[in-house]
Design a protein around this motif. Structure first.
Motif, short mmCIF file in Angstrom:
data_model
loop_
_atom_site.label_atom_id
_atom_site.label_comp_id
_atom_site.label_asym_id
_atom_site.label_seq_id
_atom_site.Cartn_x
_atom_site.Cartn_y
_atom_site.Cartn_z
N SER A 291 80.78 5.52 23.91
CA SER A 291 81.34 4.16 23.89
C SER A 291 81.94 3.78 22.55
CB SER A 291 80.25 3.13 24.21
OG SER A 291 79.59 3.47 25.37
N THR A 292 81.39 4.32 21.47
CA THR A 292 81.97 3.93 20.18
C THR A 292 83.43 4.36 20.10
OG1 THR A 292 81.35 6.01 19.12
CG2 THR A 292 79.77 4.22 18.91
N SER A 293 83.78 5.37 20.90
CA SER A 293 85.18 5.86 20.96
C SER A 293 85.68 6.30 19.58
CB SER A 293 86.10 4.79 21.55
OG SER A 293 85.61 4.39 22.80
N SER A 294 84.75 6.73 18.76
CA SER A 294 85.15 7.20 17.44
C SER A 294 85.92 8.53 17.56
CB SER A 294 83.89 7.43 16.59
OG SER A 294 84.19 8.24 15.49
N PRO A 295 87.00 8.68 16.80
CA PRO A 295 87.76 9.95 16.87
C PRO A 295 86.97 11.13 16.30
CG PRO A 295 88.66 8.50 15.16
CD PRO A 295 87.61 7.72 15.89
N ILE A 296 85.87 10.83 15.58
CA ILE A 296 85.10 11.94 15.00
C ILE A 296 83.68 12.02 15.57
CG2 ILE A 296 86.38 12.33 12.86
CD1 ILE A 296 84.47 10.37 11.49
N ALA A 305 86.46 19.22 26.71
CA ALA A 305 86.83 20.61 27.02
C ALA A 305 86.20 21.06 28.33
CB ALA A 305 86.41 21.52 25.87
N LEU A 306 85.02 20.51 28.65
CA LEU A 306 84.36 20.88 29.91
C LEU A 306 84.79 20.00 31.08
CD1 LEU A 306 80.73 21.63 28.59
CD2 LEU A 306 82.45 23.28 29.32
N ASN A 307 85.76 19.14 30.84
CA ASN A 307 86.29 18.23 31.86
C ASN A 307 85.21 17.33 32.47
OD1 ASN A 307 88.35 17.05 33.23
ND2 ASN A 307 88.36 18.53 34.91
N SER A 308 84.47 16.64 31.61
CA SER A 308 83.38 15.77 32.07
C SER A 308 83.91 14.47 32.63
CB SER A 308 82.44 15.47 30.91
OG SER A 308 81.99 16.67 30.34
N LYS A 309 83.05 13.89 33.44
CA LYS A 309 83.41 12.61 34.10
C LYS A 309 82.38 11.59 33.66
CE LYS A 309 82.72 12.19 38.67
NZ LYS A 309 82.76 12.59 40.06
N ILE A 310 82.80 10.33 33.51
CA ILE A 310 81.77 9.35 33.21
C ILE A 310 81.68 8.34 34.35
CG2 ILE A 310 81.60 9.51 30.69
CD1 ILE A 310 83.49 7.36 30.39
N ASN A 311 80.44 8.00 34.67
CA ASN A 311 80.18 7.04 35.74
C ASN A 311 79.90 5.69 35.12
OD1 ASN A 311 80.38 9.12 37.67
ND2 ASN A 311 78.29 9.77 37.17
N LEU A 312 80.66 4.68 35.58
CA LEU A 312 80.56 3.35 35.00
C LEU A 312 79.88 2.40 35.97
CD1 LEU A 312 84.27 3.14 33.71
CD2 LEU A 312 82.28 4.09 32.54
N PHE A 313 79.29 1.33 35.41
CA PHE A 313 78.66 0.33 36.28
C PHE A 313 78.96 -1.06 35.74
CE2 PHE A 313 75.16 -2.55 37.18
CZ PHE A 313 75.12 -2.46 38.57
N GLY A 314 79.26 -1.98 36.66
CA GLY A 314 79.52 -3.36 36.28
C GLY A 314 79.61 -4.24 37.51
N ASN A 333 88.46 1.66 24.38
CA ASN A 333 88.31 2.41 25.63
C ASN A 333 88.54 1.48 26.80
OD1 ASN A 333 85.83 1.03 26.27
ND2 ASN A 333 84.85 2.31 24.72
N ILE A 334 88.41 2.02 28.00
CA ILE A 334 88.78 1.23 29.19
C ILE A 334 87.67 0.31 29.69
CG2 ILE A 334 90.38 3.02 30.02
CD1 ILE A 334 88.14 3.76 32.06
N LEU A 335 86.49 0.31 29.02
CA LEU A 335 85.37 -0.49 29.54
C LEU A 335 85.72 -1.98 29.58
CD1 LEU A 335 82.22 1.01 27.74
CD2 LEU A 335 82.81 1.17 30.18
N LYS A 336 85.43 -2.60 30.72
CA LYS A 336 85.59 -4.06 30.82
C LYS A 336 84.36 -4.71 30.19
CE LYS A 336 88.99 -4.14 34.17
NZ LYS A 336 88.90 -2.84 34.84
N LYS A 337 84.46 -6.03 29.95
CA LYS A 337 83.39 -6.70 29.21
C LYS A 337 82.00 -6.47 29.83
CE LYS A 337 81.92 -11.12 27.46
NZ LYS A 337 81.70 -12.47 27.88
N ASP A 338 81.93 -6.53 31.16
CA ASP A 338 80.62 -6.43 31.82
C ASP A 338 80.26 -5.00 32.19
OD1 ASP A 338 82.79 -6.75 33.86
OD2 ASP A 338 81.11 -6.19 35.15
N GLN A 339 81.09 -4.05 31.81
CA GLN A 339 80.88 -2.66 32.27
C GLN A 339 80.12 -1.83 31.24
OE1 GLN A 339 84.73 -1.04 33.15
NE2 GLN A 339 84.10 -0.43 35.21
N ILE A 340 79.27 -0.97 31.76
CA ILE A 340 78.60 -0.01 30.87
C ILE A 340 78.81 1.41 31.40
CG2 ILE A 340 76.78 -1.58 30.07
CD1 ILE A 340 74.94 0.08 32.05
N ILE A 341 78.55 2.38 30.53
CA ILE A 341 78.50 3.77 31.01
C ILE A 341 77.12 3.96 31.62
CG2 ILE A 341 78.53 6.20 30.35
CD1 ILE A 341 80.37 5.51 28.07
N ARG A 342 77.12 4.39 32.87
CA ARG A 342 75.83 4.61 33.55
C ARG A 342 75.34 6.05 33.30
NH1 ARG A 342 74.26 2.87 39.46
NH2 ARG A 342 72.39 4.08 39.68
#
Ligand SMILES: Cc1cc2nc3c(=O)[nH]c(=O)nc-3n(C[C@H](O)[C@H](O)[C@H](O)COP(=O)(O)OP(=O)(O)OC[C@H]3O[C@@H](n4cnc5c(N)ncnc54)[C@H](O)[C@@H]3O)c2cc1C
Ligand code: FES
Ligand code: FES
Length: 471
Positions: A291-296, A305-314, A333-342
């Motif tokens: 979530s920090t979306s830091s480039p480092i 690289a492993l083509n991971s998917k993230i599941n969101l909840f809101g 990142n694309i998270l809306k205000k009420d959304q979290i990464i599940r």
């Protein structure tokens, strides 16, 4: 929304301690030193880098004691939990064997760092880890000593480890940990449904481990007066492990993730062992890192690289997105205000593929990367048949280098890697900053591609950045 019977209890060195008259913004370090007058714990950097403020955290249910940096934990995060400070380890009259060993082995000079080192040593004694040079070095990798030198410190821990006396913790069960401190309320919802209701508040921040957000001072302003802690949400700690993939709850700590991947994706072990320090890894979460979306950030390149998917909840329920489509810009990142990464869904490396990930930083331990590179590829008869490359520290977001992958596919290993080296600056535009110049980053990437070639030619799975001393 009113609190139901707010609880304000912390177990400090086994004693039930009522928290009152505490400002919303203070850290656990401030609480123990200033309010509780337990000044054995020291403040050095106040940013998680020196370990002088280390304490042990436990949940009252088992004897596991996790070392954390008390300067990076807010009081609202530990209500209903137990903490052990250096005063709870031993004293002049009844010292713990590790305290005696520090004294007898001359492992302390000015003494400023000593409580933190002792806490880190004890955490090893209370764990189920073997004690050897590697585990001792790792246990103290988040502790800095400016004057004694590390040899006597390591010796003292080794001497004390012969007795390996763990600390006993008291058992307790606290349920309600919501608390109002000053004008800020810390909520600790137990499930996603409760969390969603709390998002009815106008101003709130989600907080997981706090190793990123708590660096911000003040953490909340006049308007943002609600903190929704994600740590107690049961759904965010659920993991599912199959033969094909790992689904990891977003509130799993980096240390917990390390334990999970040891057998499933051993290539990740070095990167994760070098993620901050045990204090940071116990507190920081994988959801927080993404979530920090830091480039480092360390996780994004390997997960990309492993083509991971993230599941969101809101409010709109559950949705999923490829990590490649998650980042929008510098720390955006694309998270809306009420959304979290599940949770995070990571495809396990396929048997026909090789996976390499490297992190370059100014120090081996306890340092964020200058650049990192992750490569997942399949070769046949010396031809690169399929390749997926992601890098950190090369743009304003962690980058999946799709165009580079395309030009490297279908060529011999030698030609493909030479093409990457010659054209790398078309695909990445690193900035110059305190960690390294743009040129340094480009040259380091070229070096990592040479390393890839060497690994492929020698049919080696070697990953360690320390392995090629003759390069
Ligand atoms: C000394 C030090 C060393 C460090 N070393 C490293 C390192 O080696 N590598 C590295 O990559 N990072 C490192 N970090 C950065 C940090 O520890 C990590 O990014 C960590 O994973 C953040 O997780 P957290 O749970 O502490 O996040 P928090 O601080 O709790 O949250 C960070 C942000 O993410 C949001 N958030 C948290 N969880 C969720 C969720 N599930 N859904 C939506 N939003 C969420 C929060 O609202 C906040 O905006 C270091 C930090 C320090 C202080
Ligand atoms: S004071 Fe340095 S890590 Fe907390
Ligand atoms: S003894 Fe002085 S900093 Fe370690």
């Amino acid at each position: 929304m009113d609190l139901l019977q707010p609880s304000n209890i912390i177990y400090v060195n086994g004693k039930k301690t009522i928290i009152s008259n505490v400002d919303h913004d203070i850290t656990v370090l401030d609480l123990i030193r200033t309010n509780l007058k337990l000044s054995g714990t020291k403040e050095g950097c106040a940013e998680g880098d020196c370990g002088a403020c280390s304490i042990l955290l436990h949940d009252g249910l088992n004897s596991e004691l996790k070392p954390v940096n008390s300067c990076l934990v807010r009081v609202g995060q530990v209500v209903g939990k137990g903490i052990v400070t250096i005063e709870g380890v031993g004293n002049d009259i009844a010292p713990h064997p590790i305290q005696t060993a520090f004294s007898e082995e001359n492992a302390s000079q000015c003494g400023y760092c000593t409580p933190g080192f002792i806490i880190s040593g004890i955490s090893l004694f209370n764990s189920n880890k073997k004690i050897n040079d590697d585990t001792i070095n790792d246990a103290i990798s988040g502790n800095l000593c400016r004057c004694t030198g590390y040899s006597p410190i390591i010796k003292a821990i080794k001497v004390a480890s012969k007795l390996r006396k763990p600390l006993k913790t008291i058992k307790f069960l606290e349920h309600n940990k919501d608390i109002k401190l000053g004008n800020v309320t810390y909520y600790n919802p137990k499930n996603l449904e409760e969390m969603l209701k709390l998002t009815a508040h106008e101003n709130y921040n989600f907080l997981a481990g706090g190793t990123d957000l708590n660096l911000r001072r003040p953490i909340v302003n006049e308007k943002k007066n609600v903190i929704i802690c994600l740590d107690s949400i049961v759904e965010l700690k659920i993991n599912k492990i199959t033969n094909d993939n790992l689904i990891i709850g977003s509130c799993v700590s980096i240390e917990g993730f390390l334990e999970i991947v040891k057998n499933k994706i051993p290539q990740l072990v070095e990167i994760l062992q070098r993620f901050g320090s045990p204090q940071i890894r116990n507190q920081g979460t994988i959801g927080g890192n993404i979530s920090t979306s830091s480039p480092i950030g360390d996780l994004a390149p390997v997960l990309l690289a492993l083509n991971s998917k993230i599941n969101l909840f809101g409010h709109n329920g559950d949705t999923s997105v490829l990590l490649r489509d998650f980042y929008l810009g510098y720390r955006k990142n694309i998270l809306k205000k009420d959304q979290i990464i599940r949770s995070i869904e990571i495809p396990l490396p396929n048997g026909g593929y090789k996976f390499f990930c490297w992190k370059l930083s100014k120090r081996y331990d306890q340092d964020i990367s200058t650049i990192s590179l992750s490569i997942y590829l399949k070769t046949k008869n010396n031809i690169i048949e399929d390749i997926h490359i992601a890098a950190g520290g090369v743009a304003e977001i962690p980058k999946y280098l799709e165009s580079l992958c395309k030009i490297m596919t279908g060529k011999t290993i030698e030609v493909s890697i030479l093409t990457a080296i010659n054209q790398i600056d078309k695909f990445v535009q690193p900035i110059s900053d305190l960690r390294g110049t743009s040129n340094y980053r480009i040259e380091s990437l070229k070096g990592l591609f040479k390393r890839l070639e060497k690994c492929l030619k020698e049919n080696s799975n070697t990953m360690s950045i320390m392995d090629f001393k003759d390069e």
